[in-house]
Design an enzyme around this catalytic site. Structure first.
Site, PDB file in Angstrom:
ATOM      1  N   ARG A 107      11.520 -15.890  -1.862  1.00  0.00           N
ATOM      2  CA  ARG A 107      12.782 -16.235  -1.217  1.00  0.00           C
ATOM      3  C   ARG A 107      12.785 -15.905   0.274  1.00  0.00           C
ATOM      4  O   ARG A 107      13.279 -16.700   1.085  1.00  0.00           O
ATOM      5  CB  ARG A 107      13.933 -15.529  -1.922  1.00  0.00           C
ATOM      6  CG  ARG A 107      15.323 -15.780  -1.342  1.00  0.00           C
ATOM      7  CD  ARG A 107      15.589 -17.233  -0.978  1.00  0.00           C
ATOM      8  NE  ARG A 107      15.265 -18.152  -2.047  1.00  0.00           N
ATOM      9  CZ  ARG A 107      15.007 -19.435  -1.870  1.00  0.00           C
ATOM     10  NH1 ARG A 107      15.003 -19.953  -0.649  1.00  0.00           N
ATOM     11  NH2 ARG A 107      14.734 -20.212  -2.892  1.00  0.00           N
ATOM     12  N   LYS A 142      23.655 -20.253  21.651  1.00  0.00           N
ATOM     13  CA  LYS A 142      24.426 -20.364  20.405  1.00  0.00           C
ATOM     14  C   LYS A 142      23.452 -20.289  19.231  1.00  0.00           C
ATOM     15  O   LYS A 142      23.112 -21.297  18.602  1.00  0.00           O
ATOM     16  CB  LYS A 142      25.222 -21.663  20.392  1.00  0.00           C
ATOM     17  CG  LYS A 142      26.288 -21.709  21.482  1.00  0.00           C
ATOM     18  CD  LYS A 142      27.028 -23.036  21.486  1.00  0.00           C
ATOM     19  CE  LYS A 142      28.063 -23.077  22.608  1.00  0.00           C
ATOM     20  NZ  LYS A 142      28.773 -24.376  22.666  1.00  0.00           N
ATOM     21  N   LYS A 174      29.655 -19.767  34.793  1.00  0.00           N
ATOM     22  CA  LYS A 174      30.472 -20.696  34.012  1.00  0.00           C
ATOM     23  C   LYS A 174      31.910 -20.694  34.521  1.00  0.00           C
ATOM     24  O   LYS A 174      32.258 -19.975  35.466  1.00  0.00           O
ATOM     25  CB  LYS A 174      30.391 -20.338  32.533  1.00  0.00           C
ATOM     26  CG  LYS A 174      28.931 -20.292  32.024  1.00  0.00           C
ATOM     27  CD  LYS A 174      28.844 -20.323  30.529  1.00  0.00           C
ATOM     28  CE  LYS A 174      29.088 -21.717  30.006  1.00  0.00           C
ATOM     29  NZ  LYS A 174      28.859 -21.806  28.538  1.00  0.00           N
ATOM     30  N   GLU A 204      27.967 -24.061  36.415  1.00  0.00           N
ATOM     31  CA  GLU A 204      28.598 -25.088  35.589  1.00  0.00           C
ATOM     32  C   GLU A 204      29.746 -25.735  36.360  1.00  0.00           C
ATOM     33  O   GLU A 204      30.589 -25.039  36.923  1.00  0.00           O
ATOM     34  CB  GLU A 204      29.135 -24.455  34.304  1.00  0.00           C
ATOM     35  CG  GLU A 204      29.893 -25.415  33.410  1.00  0.00           C
ATOM     36  CD  GLU A 204      30.510 -24.694  32.222  1.00  0.00           C
ATOM     37  OE1 GLU A 204      29.790 -24.474  31.233  1.00  0.00           O
ATOM     38  OE2 GLU A 204      31.702 -24.338  32.292  1.00  0.00           O
ATOM     39  N   ASP A 225      29.140 -30.391  32.887  1.00  0.00           N
ATOM     40  CA  ASP A 225      29.781 -30.128  31.603  1.00  0.00           C
ATOM     41  C   ASP A 225      30.747 -31.239  31.195  1.00  0.00           C
ATOM     42  O   ASP A 225      31.662 -31.600  31.945  1.00  0.00           O
ATOM     43  CB  ASP A 225      30.540 -28.798  31.681  1.00  0.00           C
ATOM     44  CG  ASP A 225      31.058 -28.357  30.331  1.00  0.00           C
ATOM     45  OD1 ASP A 225      30.309 -28.444  29.347  1.00  0.00           O
ATOM     46  OD2 ASP A 225      32.221 -27.917  30.265  1.00  0.00           O
TER      47      ASP A 225
END
Length: 302
Positions: A107, A142, A174, A204, A225
């Site tokens: 597994r 992410k 950002k 960004e 973006d």
């Protein structure tokens, strides 16, 4: 897609430590009581790992390490390489050795192999969709906690590129940084004053006005973006080669070709790491009739 050339390898210590942690989690306090209860200690087995669906392979080192850490007597023979394209039924590895250990490691080996191959498979799909352009697919931060380096490796197996690995290897300004700093240009100036000469700076922007302001401070890269293809084309023309261009936001198989055709250098996607479905691979035991007889628990003669 053929096997990816010159794939970097993961440091073995990272793979081994991750696999050991996973095995300890699975074995718990008493070990694999099912295998101990049903399989004689001396029993041996052979098995194959094969894919049940088409995809791109990644994570063989984890599967090999899982069996080796469970029992060094297990022999693992890889028949394919990470980055290889797989058809349904393709055998990627053969395993032989103590049966209990093979089943106890199964597994953990498959969890890593299926997940990482899923990431590689989704990446390869996006790469194929933009192959008529010069755009490159890259991942983001992410990622699954604890698995970032491995998922980013799988992205490379699928033909993609890596964005920054963490908060410490590049500066990405950002929208929230800009809001607190008081503007695009001011944020870049502060970043330039802070960064060492080897640290890249990306900013960004989501409007052409912000982009024009950013370019006055010469960032190394601009993240465009959530721009539609037509706006992206205008943005690329405005940049005119003065910075690396990256498109992000709303990227999916239906939209990615149009984004790539704008002329952007990179297209970043969080989907390929945080939401890629696993690739269905399974382990099948192959025990001959002779082996079955050998593995039976014999009754003691009175």
């Amino acid at each position: 897609m053929a096997s990816q050339p010159n794939l970097p390898t993961l440091p073995r210590i990272l793979v081994t430590e991750a696999v050991r942690t996973a095995l300890k989690e699975d074995l718990g306090r008493a070990g694999d009581i099912t295998s101990m209860a049903t399989i004689p200690e001396a029993a041996t087995a052979t098995a194959v790992i094969a894919t049940r669906k088409p995809g791109t392979l990644a994570g063989l080192a984890f599967a090999e390490a899982a069996f080796a850490e469970m029992d060094p007597a297990i022999r693992f023979s890889a028949l394919k390489r990470d980055g290889d394209s797989l058809k349904p039924g393709t055998v990627v590895a053969r395993i032989s050795g103590p049966a209990r250990a093979v089943l106890s490691a199964e597994r953990v080996a498959l969890n890593y192999l299926c997940h990482l191959s899923g990431v590689a498979t989704e990446t390869a799909k996006l790469v194929a969709l933009v192959s008529h352009t010069t755009a490159r697919i890259c991942c983001t931060r992410k990622t699954t906690p604890g698995l970032r380096a491995f998922e980013k490796y799988a992205v490379r197996c699928g033909g993609g590129s890596n964005h920054r690995f963490g908060l410490d290897d590049a500066i990405l300004i950002k929208d929230n940084h800009i809001a607190v700093a008081g503007g695009v240009a001011e944020a870049i100036r502060r970043a330039r004053a802070f960064a060492g000469h080897l640290v890249k700076i990306e900013v960004e922007v989501d409007t052409l006005r912000q982009l024009a302001e950013a370019l006055t401070e010469s960032p190394d890269a601009v993240l465009l973006d959530n721009m539609k293809p037509e706006m992206l084309k205008k943005a690329i023309a405005l940049v005119a080669g003065r910075a690396i261009t990256e498109a992000s936001g709303g990227i999916n198989p239906e939209t990615i070709a149009g984004v790539a055709e704008s002329g952007v250098d990179y297209i970043s996607s969080g989907w390929i790491t945080h939401s890629a479905p696993t690739l269905d691979l399974g382990l099948d035991i192959e025990i001959s009739a002779r082996q079955v007889g050998k593995n039976k628990v014999g009754k003691k003669k009175k």
